[in-house]
Design a protein around this motif. Sequence first.
Motif, short mmCIF file in Angstrom:
data_model
loop_
_atom_site.label_atom_id
_atom_site.label_comp_id
_atom_site.label_asym_id
_atom_site.label_seq_id
_atom_site.Cartn_x
_atom_site.Cartn_y
_atom_site.Cartn_z
N LYS A 259 -11.05 14.14 -4.41
CA LYS A 259 -9.69 13.71 -4.08
C LYS A 259 -8.92 14.98 -3.74
O LYS A 259 -9.07 16.00 -4.40
N PHE B 252 0.84 -1.20 0.00
CA PHE B 252 0.00 0.00 0.00
C PHE B 252 0.87 1.24 0.00
O PHE B 252 1.74 1.42 0.84
N ASN B 253 0.64 2.10 -0.95
CA ASN B 253 1.30 3.41 -1.01
C ASN B 253 0.22 4.47 -0.90
O ASN B 253 -0.84 4.36 -1.52
N GLU B 254 0.50 5.51 -0.13
CA GLU B 254 -0.47 6.60 -0.03
C GLU B 254 -0.64 7.23 -1.40
O GLU B 254 0.33 7.43 -2.13
N PRO B 255 -1.87 7.53 -1.79
CA PRO B 255 -2.10 8.12 -3.11
C PRO B 255 -1.36 9.44 -3.26
O PRO B 255 -1.15 10.18 -2.30
N ASN B 256 -0.99 9.74 -4.49
CA ASN B 256 -0.28 10.98 -4.78
C ASN B 256 -1.22 11.92 -5.53
O ASN B 256 -1.13 12.06 -6.74
N THR C 268 -11.31 16.10 7.81
CA THR C 268 -10.18 15.42 8.45
C THR C 268 -9.95 15.89 9.88
O THR C 268 -8.86 15.73 10.41
N GLY D 132 -2.82 14.53 5.13
CA GLY D 132 -2.50 13.57 4.09
C GLY D 132 -3.59 13.49 3.05
O GLY D 132 -4.63 14.14 3.16
N ALA D 133 -3.34 12.70 2.05
CA ALA D 133 -4.28 12.56 0.93
C ALA D 133 -5.59 11.94 1.41
O ALA D 133 -5.60 11.04 2.25
#
Length: 180
Positions: A65, A23-27, A123, A129-130
Motif C-alpha cells: 500500500k 467510494f472514498n480514495e484510501p488514505n 503507476t 494517488g493511493a
Amino acid sequence: MQRQLIQPYFLALGMALTLASCFNEPNYSNTPAVDFKGIFKYTIAAGQGVGRSKRDSVVVTIGFKDGDGDLGNDIPIAKGDSARYAQNGGWGNYDIRTFRLINRQYVELPPTINRVLFFPDLTRGKPKGAIEGSIDFNQIFTYGTSFRIYPTKFQIRIRDRSLNVSNVVETDTIGLPFPL
C-alpha cells in the motif's frame, strides 16, 4: 407494461450512483507498507545438457500500500536513479535477504544475486494517488552434484522513488537446495 420495464432500470441506476458516491480514495501513508501474502515452491525437472540440472523455483508474494503511488522505476533504470539508490543504502527499490537454518540458528547468506533489485513503475502513465496490490518475486535454487536441503526464509522491504522505506516482512520457512 412499459412502466414495469423502466422502474427496474431507474432502481439499478439509483443503486449504482449510491454505491459510486460511497467510494472514498484510501488514505494510506506516503511511506509504503508491505505484508507477506505467500511463498510457493515448485520443482523444475532436469533437462539435457550443461546447466540444466534439477532446480527449485520459489515465488514470494507481498502485498503493498502506498499513499502517493510512487512505487517502481523505469526499467532499464536511469544512471542518475541508480546512483541515487546506491548512495542511499546500496540497494534498489526491492530488498530481499535470505536466511538459512544452520546449527539451529538462521544465518544470512551473502547478498550476491539479490544485491540490487528493481521492479517496474507501478503507476506509469496514471495519475498520482493511493495504490495497493501485490508483487511477486521469483528466484531459482539449483540442485548441484553435491547439495543439502536447508530450511530457508526471506525478509523483504521495498522503497519508493522518494526513498521512503517500508516495513520489513518475513516469509514462512521452506526447504531449499544449497551447494555443499
